[in-house]
Design a protein around this motif. Structure first.
Motif, PDB file in Angstrom:
ATOM      1  N   PRO A   1       0.929  -1.246  -0.089  1.00 54.42           N
ATOM      2  CA  PRO A   1       0.017  -0.249   0.046  1.00 54.42           C
ATOM      3  C   PRO A   1       0.977   1.206  -0.144  1.00 54.42           C
ATOM      4  O   PRO A   1       1.978   1.202   0.398  1.00 54.42           O
ATOM      5  N   ALA A   2       0.285   2.273  -0.591  1.00 52.34           N
ATOM      6  CA  ALA A   2       1.204   3.667  -0.424  1.00 52.34           C
ATOM      7  C   ALA A   2       1.547   4.319   0.793  1.00 52.34           C
ATOM      8  O   ALA A   2       2.269   4.848   1.177  1.00 52.34           O
ATOM      9  N   LEU A   3       0.278   3.813   1.800  1.00 51.14           N
ATOM     10  CA  LEU A   3       0.587   4.200   3.344  1.00 51.14           C
ATOM     11  C   LEU A   3      -0.154   3.070   4.088  1.00 51.14           C
ATOM     12  O   LEU A   3      -1.460   2.762   4.074  1.00 51.14           O
ATOM     13  N   SER A   4       0.570   2.563   5.092  1.00 50.48           N
ATOM     14  CA  SER A   4       0.078   1.669   6.031  1.00 50.48           C
ATOM     15  C   SER A   4       0.143   2.393   7.480  1.00 50.48           C
ATOM     16  O   SER A   4       1.051   2.669   8.032  1.00 50.48           O
ATOM     17  N   VAL A   5      -1.159   2.739   8.064  1.00 47.28           N
ATOM     18  CA  VAL A   5      -1.198   3.724   9.351  1.00 47.28           C
ATOM     19  C   VAL A   5      -1.285   2.773  10.526  1.00 47.28           C
ATOM     20  O   VAL A   5      -2.684   2.080  10.329  1.00 47.28           O
ATOM     21  N   TRP A   6      -0.852   2.878  11.481  1.00 47.94           N
ATOM     22  CA  TRP A   6      -1.033   2.045  12.887  1.00 47.94           C
ATOM     23  C   TRP A   6      -1.377   2.976  13.707  1.00 47.94           C
ATOM     24  O   TRP A   6      -0.962   4.054  13.992  1.00 47.94           O
ATOM     25  N   TYR A   7      -2.648   2.919  14.301  1.00 47.50           N
ATOM     26  CA  TYR A   7      -2.878   3.726  15.400  1.00 47.50           C
ATOM     27  C   TYR A   7      -3.840   2.964  16.622  1.00 47.50           C
ATOM     28  O   TYR A   7      -3.916   1.633  16.488  1.00 47.50           O
ATOM     29  N   ASN A   8      -3.909   3.543  17.648  1.00 49.17           N
ATOM     30  CA  ASN A   8      -4.464   3.081  19.081  1.00 49.17           C
ATOM     31  C   ASN A   8      -6.115   3.022  18.675  1.00 49.17           C
ATOM     32  O   ASN A   8      -6.715   4.120  19.243  1.00 49.17           O
ATOM     33  N   THR A   9      -6.869   2.046  18.735  1.00 54.41           N
ATOM     34  CA  THR A   9      -8.257   2.005  18.450  1.00 54.41           C
ATOM     35  C   THR A   9      -8.887   2.431  20.039  1.00 54.41           C
ATOM     36  O   THR A   9      -9.902   2.642  19.972  1.00 54.41           O
ATOM     37  N   ARG A  10      -8.254   2.133  20.825  1.00 48.26           N
ATOM     38  CA  ARG A  10      -8.908   2.251  22.365  1.00 48.26           C
ATOM     39  C   ARG A  10      -8.619   3.594  22.795  1.00 48.26           C
ATOM     40  O   ARG A  10      -9.390   4.118  23.741  1.00 48.26           O
ATOM     41  N   CYS A  11      -8.147   4.614  22.051  1.00 53.89           N
ATOM     42  CA  CYS A  11      -7.864   5.977  22.233  1.00 53.89           C
ATOM     43  C   CYS A  11      -9.271   6.470  21.188  1.00 53.89           C
ATOM     44  O   CYS A  11      -9.506   6.488  20.076  1.00 53.89           O
ATOM     45  N   PRO A  12     -10.142   7.195  22.038  1.00 61.32           N
ATOM     46  CA  PRO A  12     -11.559   7.654  21.397  1.00 61.32           C
ATOM     47  C   PRO A  12     -11.102   8.775  20.533  1.00 61.32           C
ATOM     48  O   PRO A  12     -11.790   8.945  19.476  1.00 61.32           O
ATOM     49  N   VAL A  13     -10.231   9.730  20.800  1.00 59.08           N
ATOM     50  CA  VAL A  13     -10.050  10.673  20.018  1.00 59.08           C
ATOM     51  C   VAL A  13      -9.186  10.053  18.671  1.00 59.08           C
ATOM     52  O   VAL A  13      -9.673  10.471  17.604  1.00 59.08           O
ATOM     53  N   CYS A  14      -8.293   9.327  18.906  1.00 65.77           N
ATOM     54  CA  CYS A  14      -7.496   8.750  17.767  1.00 65.77           C
ATOM     55  C   CYS A  14      -8.279   7.867  16.828  1.00 65.77           C
ATOM     56  O   CYS A  14      -8.481   7.938  15.607  1.00 65.77           O
ATOM     57  N   ASP A  15      -9.324   7.021  17.623  1.00 67.46           N
ATOM     58  CA  ASP A  15     -10.457   6.082  16.773  1.00 67.46           C
ATOM     59  C   ASP A  15     -11.411   7.048  16.013  1.00 67.46           C
ATOM     60  O   ASP A  15     -11.352   6.655  14.744  1.00 67.46           O
ATOM     61  N   ALA A  16     -11.669   8.132  16.747  1.00 75.40           N
ATOM     62  CA  ALA A  16     -12.599   9.145  15.784  1.00 75.40           C
ATOM     63  C   ALA A  16     -11.982   9.613  14.598  1.00 75.40           C
ATOM     64  O   ALA A  16     -12.586   9.956  13.281  1.00 75.40           O
TER      65      ALA A  16
END
Length: 130
Positions: A8-23
């Motif tokens: 993929p051109a970009l694979s982003v890893w993030y924390n789904t448990r953080c409501p701000v990050c997830d939103a």
């Protein structure tokens, strides 16, 4: 879909448990629905793949603290650089990448992102979102 063996051109890893990050990621997914469906951009939950970026020296806590991504060349992006890469890929948001990612603004953008990320990380830890 991507051709087999194509990254993929970009694979982003993030924390789904953080409501701000997830939103925030949820919003970007909706804006990038065609790129996500085609496999050009991936958004991945680090809680499901805690060692995904260990080869780059990034721990689970590092990724919970700041966004991390890899590009098609396998380069690691962290923090504000991830946000800028996502803006570049998002229809109608390229101007944000230009404004905040130019050589003059980028150091301040990174500083502001890092301070916000530190506050958000501390808030999430206090709330037990791990």
């Amino acid at each position: 879909m991507l051709e087999p063996g194509t990254k993929p051109a970009l694979s982003v890893w993030y924390n789904t448990r953080c409501p701000v990050c997830d939103a925030g990621i949820g919003r970007q997914k909706r804006r990038l629905v065609e790129a996500v469906k085609a496999g050009r951009i991936q958004f991945r939950d680090i809680n499901l793949e805690p060692a995904a970026l260990a080869g780059f020296g990034a721990s689970l806590e590092d990724i919970r603290r700041r966004l991390h991504a890899t590009d098609a060349q396998g380069q690691l992006l962290v923090g504000a650089d991830v946000v800028i890469a996502v803006w570049k890929a998002t229809p109608g948001e390229g101007w944000l990448a230009t404004l905040f990612g130019n050589p003059i603004a980028l150091p301040l953008t990174r500083l502001a992102y890092d301070r916000f990320a530190d506050l958000l990380y501390a808030w999430n830890r206090r709330k037990g979102r791990w």
